[in-house]
Scaffold this active site. Structure first.
Site, short mmCIF file in Angstrom:
data_model
loop_
_atom_site.label_atom_id
_atom_site.label_comp_id
_atom_site.label_asym_id
_atom_site.label_seq_id
_atom_site.Cartn_x
_atom_site.Cartn_y
_atom_site.Cartn_z
N HIS A 169 0.82 -1.22 0.00
CA HIS A 169 0.00 0.00 0.00
C HIS A 169 0.85 1.27 0.00
CE1 HIS A 169 -3.71 -2.19 0.47
NE2 HIS A 169 -3.33 -2.74 1.61
N ASP A 205 -2.63 -10.37 -2.55
CA ASP A 205 -3.20 -9.94 -1.26
C ASP A 205 -4.70 -9.64 -1.46
OD1 ASP A 205 -2.08 -8.53 1.54
OD2 ASP A 205 -3.89 -7.54 0.76
N HIS A 207 -6.25 -7.11 -0.52
CA HIS A 207 -6.43 -5.68 -0.81
C HIS A 207 -5.67 -5.26 -2.07
CE1 HIS A 207 -6.82 -6.25 3.65
NE2 HIS A 207 -7.91 -5.54 3.44
N ASP A 294 -4.44 -12.79 3.41
CA ASP A 294 -5.72 -12.33 3.94
C ASP A 294 -6.90 -12.69 3.03
OD1 ASP A 294 -4.62 -10.51 2.17
OD2 ASP A 294 -4.66 -8.81 3.53
#
Ligand code: Q9C
Ligand code: ZN
Length: 353
Positions: A169, A205, A207, A294
């Site tokens: 991120h 991931d 996200h 995740d």
């Protein structure tokens, strides 16, 4: 496959993150890495090493991806925080004011003197606490990424950068989503600098890998692909849609594959195959996989339903690209399952490689 792990990772240990108006305990905790290390000791995939990267080389590798203004901020953030109020020494650094990017609303080109204001320029959420050891820990993670890239440049089929804090991120000049330095981007850039003319990043991931996308958005030599929860409902919300295809010379070299919350392995796997096809069509000479766990059904903050045994098949699918591959460790917050899931993925890769 060699693993490079970060001996300084536990220096980064946040207390609380802001969630819907309340401070809640951090999900991104040092124990995550310990669970992976323990599982790697139980089911060895290769040597476990501490990265040996000289400071000047590490700084150069970080500077290829992040701005000087941002790394100066990270390096001095803790001291400035404590200077605001000596009592801050007991509290994590969290932002509380941000410049909106709306036209004529606020300026991001002037660096305020006030530290709380400066923090708002470089952080995009209040979920990523920073503390005394964050800079040291983040640099240790980046060193793992550099060492893993070198391992692959030296002829290894794969290497695992067991990075923590995570990185995908973090952008050229911003932190967020528990990330400070973009380890995957640092590895990808190190591969380019080491002679790979085309490098692909395939982010698995839960996200969207917004930082990595931003870093390479205008570049044709690094393809960025991300399979993730649809930003209409999922973090990081403001990037990760399918119509983001790159810009300028990078047009056509970013691919987002958003999937609805609740997606199970079959549909997720179909999206991964689409991503792998893009990597193949691009003609990549090397691959970087920001590896988040995740996507797991038991993850407390995410919404896909992959099962522990599915990660073996994920690794196998990634190996089918037939490319020298660097893995970086990203999310995965079902702490007691993250080690088994991570090593399953890597073992699946090794079996098929
Ligand atoms: N209640 C990574 O996986 N906030 N970052 C979620 C949870 C941030 C995830 C809110 C999630 C960041 C590396
Ligand atoms: Zn994640």
């Amino acid at each position: 496959m060699k693993t490079f792990h970060n001996p300084h990772q536990a220096l980064h240990q946040g207390q609380q993150e802001m969630f819907r108006g309340r401070l809640v305990p951090c999900h991104e905790v040092p124990a995550r890495l310990d669970f992976v290390l323990n599982e790697l000791q139980r089911r060895p995939l290769g040597a476990l090493e501490i990265p040996m990267v000289a400071d000047t080389e590490l700084e150069a590798a970080i500077a290829r991806v992040h701005t000087q203004r941002y790394t100066d901020f990270l390096a001095s953030a803790w001291d400035h925080w404590v200077a605001m109020d000596p009592a801050n020494a007991q509290r994590d650094v969290l932002p509380s004011v941000w410049p909106l990017s709306n036209q004529h609303a606020f300026r991001a080109d002037v660096l305020p003197t006030n530290f709380a204001a400066r923090l708002g320029l470089f952080a995009f959420d209040a979920g990523s606490p920073l503390m005394a050891g964050t800079w040291m820990a983040a640099r240790g993670g980046a060193a793992c990424a550099v060492a893993a890239a070198r391992e692959v440049l030296g002829g290894a089929r794969s290497a695992f950068a067991l990075t923590r804090p995570p990185g995908h991120h973090a952008g050229p000049d911003f932190l967020g989503g528990y990330c400070f330095l973009n380890n995957a981007a640092i590895a990808a850039q190190a591969l380019v600098d080491g002679g790979e003319s085309r490098v692909a990043v395939l982010d698995v991931d839960y996200h969207h890998g917004n930082g990595t996308q931003t870093i390479f958005y205008e570049r044709a030599d690094v393809l960025t692909v991300s399979v993730h929860g649809d930003p209409m409902t999922e973090y990081p919300f403001f990037l990760g849609h399918a119509d983001e295809r790159g810009a300028g010379p990078g047009t056509g070299f970013n691919l987002n594959l958003p999937l609805p919350r609740g997606t199970g392995f079959a549909a997720w796997r179909a999206a991964l195959d689409q991503g792998l096809q893009a990597v193949k069509d691009f003609g990549a000479g090397a691959l970087v996989v920001p590896m988040g766990l995740d996507t797991f059904e038991g993850d407390p903050i995410s919404g896909f339903t992959l099962k522990t045994e599915d990660y073996l098949a994920v690794g196998e699918a990634l190996a089918s690209a037939g490319l020298p591959t660097v893995f970086t460790f990203e999310g995965g917050y079902a702490v007691d399952a993250v080690g088994v899931n991570a090593v399953n993925l890597l073992e699946g890769f090794e079996r098929a490689a």
